[in-house]
Design an enzyme around this catalytic site. Sequence first.
Site, PDB file in Angstrom:
ATOM      1  N   GLY A   1       0.850  -1.175   0.000  1.00 16.43           N
ATOM      2  CA  GLY A   1       0.000   0.000   0.000  1.00 16.43           C
ATOM      3  C   GLY A   1       0.889   1.229   0.000  1.00 16.43           C
TER       4      GLY A   1
ATOM      5  CD  GLN B   1       3.980   5.649   2.627  1.00 12.00           C
ATOM      6  OE1 GLN B   1       2.896   5.163   2.332  1.00 12.00           O
ATOM      7  NE2 GLN B   1       5.035   4.898   2.936  1.00 12.00           N
TER       8      GLN B   1
ATOM      9  CB  CYS C   1       6.636   1.752   6.765  1.00  7.57           C
ATOM     10  SG  CYS C   1       5.985   3.260   6.026  1.00  7.57           S
ATOM     11  CG  LEU C   2       7.375   0.911   0.557  1.00  8.25           C
ATOM     12  CD1 LEU C   2       6.468   1.224  -0.631  1.00  8.25           C
ATOM     13  CD2 LEU C   2       8.563   0.067   0.124  1.00  8.25           C
TER      14      LEU C   2
ATOM     15  CG  HIS D   1       1.038   0.533   7.602  1.00  9.45           C
ATOM     16  ND1 HIS D   1       2.155   0.139   8.300  1.00  9.45           N
ATOM     17  CD2 HIS D   1       1.494   1.390   6.641  1.00  9.45           C
ATOM     18  CE1 HIS D   1       3.221   0.743   7.790  1.00  9.45           C
ATOM     19  NE2 HIS D   1       2.844   1.490   6.777  1.00  9.45           N
ATOM     20  CD  GLU D   2      -0.362   1.754   3.207  1.00 10.74           C
ATOM     21  OE1 GLU D   2       0.000   2.930   3.010  1.00 10.74           O
ATOM     22  OE2 GLU D   2       0.448   0.817   3.324  1.00 10.74           O
TER      23      GLU D   2
ATOM     24  CG  HIS E   1       1.419   6.297   5.928  1.00 11.51           C
ATOM     25  ND1 HIS E   1       2.663   6.712   6.349  1.00 11.51           N
ATOM     26  CD2 HIS E   1       1.562   4.995   5.582  1.00 11.51           C
ATOM     27  CE1 HIS E   1       3.514   5.696   6.261  1.00 11.51           C
ATOM     28  NE2 HIS E   1       2.876   4.632   5.812  1.00 11.51           N
TER      29      HIS E   1
HETATM   30 NI    NI Z   1       3.829   2.795   5.463  1.00  7.26          NI
END
Ligand code: NI
Length: 191
Positions: A49, A54, A102-103, A144-145, A148
Amino acid sequence: MPARDLRKLGDPVLRRVAKPVELNLVGSSEFQALVDDLIDTMHTAKGAGLAAPQIGESVRLAAVHVHDNPRYPYKPNFPLTVFINPRLTFLTDEEASVFEGCLSVPDLRGRVRRKMRVRVDAWDRLGQPFSVEAAGLTAGTFQHELDHLDGVLFVDRVEDPRTLTTWSNFDRFHREAFVVEATALVARWGG
Ligand code: NI
């Protein structure tokens, strides 16, 4: 559309509460290009995701897509879904502890407790309202998404900092046991 640079831990844009998308602008070529960039960046980075902050845009837009993801081979597949102005509802109090990464937090994983059944009400990229329920690991991905969009990263929610691990040490010391747990969660809750 090009993949964009991923914003990393320490970038203030990741800590802002993102602004709602104005629904009358969803059809604009500018907004549609942003959605394409978000999806392309997620696919290029092999994320499950990605949220707009991000890629440097502080707006309430996120995407989820799990298709035989090599970063998370135990995750059930989930079709590409774009969320605009999503609202999250917990459908159970039951939680499970899952390893997340997480990226925007390179080379780190840790255990986070997530609710195991949720509903998200949002608008799609055509501006149509929709509702989707998710359970198990997919419910964790949704939480999680959406975190953000409120400036929250998984490291804020790690249940015990001693569970933090690099990816190579996750593979070396923790993956095998976690895959057993994740498989049980998938069996119990489905995707
Ligand atoms: Ni993340």
